[in-house]
Design an enzyme around this catalytic site. Structure first.
Site, PDB file in Angstrom:
ATOM      1  CE  LYS A  88      -9.394  44.099 -39.543  1.00 44.35           C
ATOM      2  NZ  LYS A  88     -10.638  44.718 -38.638  1.00 44.35           N
ATOM      3  CB  SER A  98     -11.305  41.651 -36.557  1.00 45.12           C
ATOM      4  OG  SER A  98     -11.660  42.836 -37.107  1.00 45.12           O
ATOM      5  CB  SER A 109     -12.699  44.841 -35.176  1.00 42.88           C
ATOM      6  OG  SER A 109     -13.407  43.760 -34.941  1.00 42.88           O
TER       7      SER A 109
END
Lengths: 482, 492
Positions: free
Chosen positions: B78, B157, B181
């Protein structure tokens, strides 16, 4: 002592509270391992944490915590073994994180006190409200480029102690004594070097005025005053300014002001309306600061003797006056120097010499006690020579002058220059008899006016190049002339 | 040729040891998957060259028999994790060109174990969002389309992290979880996602959103893979003051443990409203699977979790408003020049941040302001303590809490973009866990009527990832979920 200031409408009282920012003596910063050394090239002592880089986290430097505890103990204060780091949020180019890590509601040190001397007999207690840990910001540089300002982050993250006094200070003199005393305590403890020129000690001064007995007036805060002299000037100016405003029926705005040393006046920096909302909240990157009572006890047991105790001991142990003791304990280096010199010597002679001739010479030559050109050993020997009547006080001054040049052993100087005091009464008697025989008029005169004996003493000194033992000369003359 | 895309990490390592294929072949496959999957927009930065270079080193290690636990495993990371020398953007224009000179502790742990960086994954800007639609680099598409053949969101997210694993681009990925997330996108994409206990993983080098809630975690194809990655990323880190010194167990072992006699709590509050029919059905199915395996179902109560969402949306923005203050145009960020410093700040931050980030900065600034602090931030902290206490009480009675990961399955792109409140409601089951700092994971259990994956959430007691891994493993075996979306994004 009367601290009141005369105005057109009568006497005014000044109320002063001081916030001191003291840089902690530590090798690395409060939350990073970057060096705290003064005077490095711009931005050479900056870790990723100090630069506020993404994802970087603060880690507490325990040395700084111990220094804060030590200082708190030196201020007779309550140590809080549970305290919280908060973020103080505001935007400024030299504040890389966009917030300063400080302590807001729960500081590491609570209430304490500092005693200042008003005069030889009177002292006054200034209460301390709190001491907390916080990081310093960087420095904006506006003189490097015609269009841009630069930022130096070497100071960013350096550990500071903010020491907040109660509004117990009533004059510029007291404010100066307070700062000096605080600095002395921290220097004794080794927690702050107190160097105001390098910015290690800065003061924010809150000043208000009132008629004696009235409620507190509106205060103004004078930011970042960085010398003892300026502190005095700033307070005097500010108090006078406020009195004149009130007496002119004008209102005092609560505001932050700056002291301009060139003009000797304070001027408005920002008003209450422009004050920041710092949005303090506990820093989630740091755990609450907690430590055991044992740690406090351990630090306590290792505390050095502090100025107040030392002063008391000097008076008792060495029978020194409060005045001399005060001067000698004002800085740890002086106190240590004195104690080393006086070892096995007469403390009064040692004290007189150090606070007199020695200090005068150091001041004149621009030396500090730590880099004194005369060693402890040699000064001690000089005291011994005086004490044992081997040289007179007058000769001692000459010897001292020679010592200043290259730290020569005073015994060798006395030997080489033949400065030994003549204490042989036979030898002196011969000289005295000669003078009496050659000056019958003076002998007659002294019978009517005994004070004229001084003239005979002078003659003996002249004959002996000042080396005659003055006490012995006096005794002999008294015998022969009376 | 081997069908690489269906292999788990565990199977891949076995094959690499058996020399069925080389790391270079494996990495080449994943690079081409990544390149063929650009339509999904899961990657912001592809690091094919780095991956190829590292792959040949890994092959040497295998041939010398000196392979490390994750030797040669290609992973997507990420874009919230700082990677040394590789652009790290937080999916924000503000950090569009930021190249960190340091490596986050968690990713460094992976590289130390031999894993390979495949690329940096898209996410909601500064990890703020539940659909991966707030990224400056554009939305991520879920590999799973619904029955109407419409694009759905991968969740957020960590949308890129979840989508990439579901699409077979990289064997697994790393995400961060502040309010769900990792778990919500895992649930939307049929992957396994785990948020460890707060403090298990170092936060050092992870771009901060809300420091008291952020935690790194893996998104994988299987429960066992999740345990393998967890073994690697967890560590005590003296550079993170909130990092835990608790002993780190062998998580892989937990996936083989029997669940017999374990007590599974079902919060009665969960059965209230707003959960889709399909999800309720799977909730019931899960109870059956667990009972059949010898676990005991116990009803529990978490009376204060109804306040979790408002509490979270005060605390997280408050911390974010402060954490994001450093992006001011002075230092390493995007900068808009202006005549004076205030204008420079304002222009830079107006242009550099997207709407959702600005919204949260404003909320956070507001709740911390003098006069509002007590009513909002302080009260939220009190509620947070009550929620923690609810969980503490519950874990006196049960080993694991079981329930849905999300109220619905993946929604269509653009569906909730206009209404932030509706978007926030998506986090209703995941948020309480972050507030309490507990470990939790989402496990895929099947598809709903729309042919979209359903995930169930398992919540463990503090530092008891082992129990949730055991239960997850049991559910995985019973559910037999097939992570095999139709690969519509590959142009034949």
């Amino acid at each position: 002592m009367n601290n009141l200031i005369k105005g057109e409408t009568g006497d005014w009282e000044v109320v002063i509270g001081i916030e001191v920012h003291a840089q902690i003596v530590s090798n690395s910063k409060l939350f990073s391992s970057a060096s705290t050394k003064f005077g490095g090239e711009h931005n050479t002592q900056v870790s990723f944490v100090d630069a506020g880089m993404p994802g970087m986290l603060p880690v507490i430097n325990w040395v700084c915590v111990e220094q804060a505890i030590r200082t708190g103990l030196g201020l007779n204060a309550k140590i809080n073994n549970y305290s919280i780091f908060d973020r103080k949020n505001y935007f400024y180019p030299d504040l890389p994180q966009g917030y300063q890590i400080s302590q807001f509601k729960q500081p590491i040190v609570g209430e304490g006190s500092v005693t200042i001397d008003i005069d030889d007999k009177k002292s006054k207690t200034i209460r301390i409200e709190r001491l907390h840990l916080e990081q310093d910001a960087g420095k904006s540089l506006h003189d490097q480029h015609p269009e841009f300002s630069f930022v130096d982050l070497n100071r960013s993250g350096v550990a500071l102690m903010e020491i907040v006094s109660m509004p117990d200070i009533s004059s510029a003199d007291e404010a100066q004594s307070y700062i000096k005393k605080l600095r002395s305590i921290m220097r004794y403890l080794g927690t702050c070097d107190g160097n105001m020129e390098e910015g290690s000690l800065r003061a924010d001064i809150n000043v208000s005025v009132r008629k004696p007995g009235d409620e507190l007036g509106t205060r103004c805060e004078i930011k970042n005053v960085n010398s003892i002299k300026f502190i005095g000037q700033a307070i005097d100016y500010e108090a006078r300014r406020q009195i004149e405003l009130i007496e002119d029926s004008k209102i005092i705005d609560q505001e932050t002001r700056l002291f301009d040393p060139k003009k000797g006046e304070t001027r408005s920096m920002r008003s209450k309306e422009e004050a920041h909302d710092y949005r303090y909240f506990p820093d989630p990157d740091l755990l609450p600061l907690s430590f055991s009572e044992n740690i406090i006890e351990e630090i306590k047991s290792e505390l050095p003797e502090l100025p107040d105790d030392k002063k008391e001991r000097f008076q008792k142990e060495y029978s020194l006056s409060p005045y001399d003791s005060n001067i000698l304990v004002s800085e740890i280096e002086i106190a240590d120097f004195f104690e080393a010199v006086t070892k096995g010597r007469d403390p009064k002679i040692a004290a007189n010499w150090i606070t007199g001739e020695f200090f005068a010479a150091m001041n004149k030559l621009g030396f500090n006690i730590v880099d004194s050109p005369i060693t402890i050993d040699n000064l001690s020997k000089l005291i011994k020579l005086i004490e044992e009547n081997i040289i007179s006080k007058r000769i001692a001054k000459d010897v001292f002058e020679i010592m200043l040049e290259n730290n020569e052993d005073p015994e060798e100087i006395v030997e080489r220059e033949g400065l030994k005091q003549v204490s042989n009464s036979g030898e002196l008697e011969k000289i005295i008899d000669n003078i009496i025989a050659n000056n019958p008029d003076q002998v007659e005169a002294v019978k009517l006016k005994p004070k004229l004996i001084g003239w005979f003493v002078g003659q003996v000194m002249k004959e002996t190049n000042g080396k005659a033992n003055p006490k012995l000369v006096n005794d002999l003359l008294n015998d022969k002339l009376n | 040729m081997t069908e690489f895309s269906t292999l788990s990490i565990k199977e891949t390592i076995t094959s690499l040891k058996n020399k069925d294929f080389s790391v270079s072949e494996l990495v080449d496959f994943h690079i081409s998957s990544m390149e063929n999957g650009r339509e999904l927009n899961a990657f912001i930065t592809e690091t094919a060259d780095i991956a190829r270079e590292k792959a040949s080193d890994c092959d040497q290690n295998y041939s010398k028999g000196e392979e490390k636990p994750l030797e040669g495993i290609p992973l997507g990371i990420k874009d919230m994790f700082c990677t040394k020398g590789v652009k790290t953007t937080a999916s924000s224009k503000m950090l569009e060109n930021f190249v960190p000179p340091y490596e986050s502790t968690v990713t460094q742990n992976l590289w130390n174990d031999g894993a390979i960086l495949l690329g940096k994954l898209n996410n909601d800007e500064f990890a703020m969002g539940s659909s991966n639609e707030t990224s400056f680099f554009g939305e991520v598409k879920n590999p799973w389309k619904n029955n109407k053949d419409n694009f759905t969101v991968p969740g957020g997210s960590s949308g890129g992290s979840a989508a990439s694993v579901a699409a077979g681009m990289g064997l697994a990925s790393l995400g961060t979880d502040t309010g769900g997330s990792i778990r919500q996108p895992a649930s939307f994409t049929g992957t396994v996602g785990l948020k460890p206990t707060y403090g298990r993983c170092s936060r050092w080098g992870i771009i901060a959103f809300a420091s008291s809630l952020d935690q790194a975690g893996p998104i994988t194809k299987t429960v066992k893979d999740c345990a393998l990655l967890l073994n690697s990323i967890c560590s005590y880190d003296p550079k993170d003051s909130t990092s835990s010194q608790k002993k780190i167990p062998d998580f892989e072992k937990s996936t083989d443990e029997s669940v017999k006699g374990m007590k599974i709590g079902i919060p009665k509050e969960y059965e209230a409203d707003g959960i889709s029919e399909d999800i309720t059905e799977y909730l019931e199915k899960g109870k059956e699977w667990l009972t059949e395996s010898g676990a005991e179902i116990v009803e529990i109560s978490l009376p204060h979790i109804k306040y979790a969402l408002p509490c979270y949306y005060i605390i997280a923005p408050a911390e974010a408003s402060s954490n994001l203050a450093r992006y001011d145009g002075v230092k390493f960020t995007h900068r808009v020049d202006a005549d004076n410093i205030i204008d420079m700040y304002e222009e830079t931050r107006s242009q550099g941040f997207g709407d959702e980030v600005k919204r949260r900065i404003m909320i956070g600034t507001y709740v911390l302001s003098s006069g509002y602090y007590d009513a909002y931030y302080l009260k939220a902290q009190k509620v947070r303590a009550m929620i923690s206490k609810d969980f503490k009480e519950a874990f006196k009675k049960v080993d694991v809490i079981y329930g849905p990961s999300t109220p619905s399955t993946a929604f269509e792109l653009g569906d909730k973009k206009k209404d932030p409140l509706e978007m926030y409601l998506n986090d209703v089951f995941t948020v309480p866990v972050n507030l309490a700092g507990l470990p939790a994971m989402s496990v895929p259990v099947g598809l709903d009527k729309e042919k979209l994956p359903v995930g169930m959430q398992l919540i463990g007691n503090s530092f008891d990832e082992e129990s949730i891994l055991s239960i997850a493993s049991c559910i995985e075996k019973s559910a037999k979920f097939d992570l095999n979306p139709n690969k519509w994004w590959i142009n034949e």
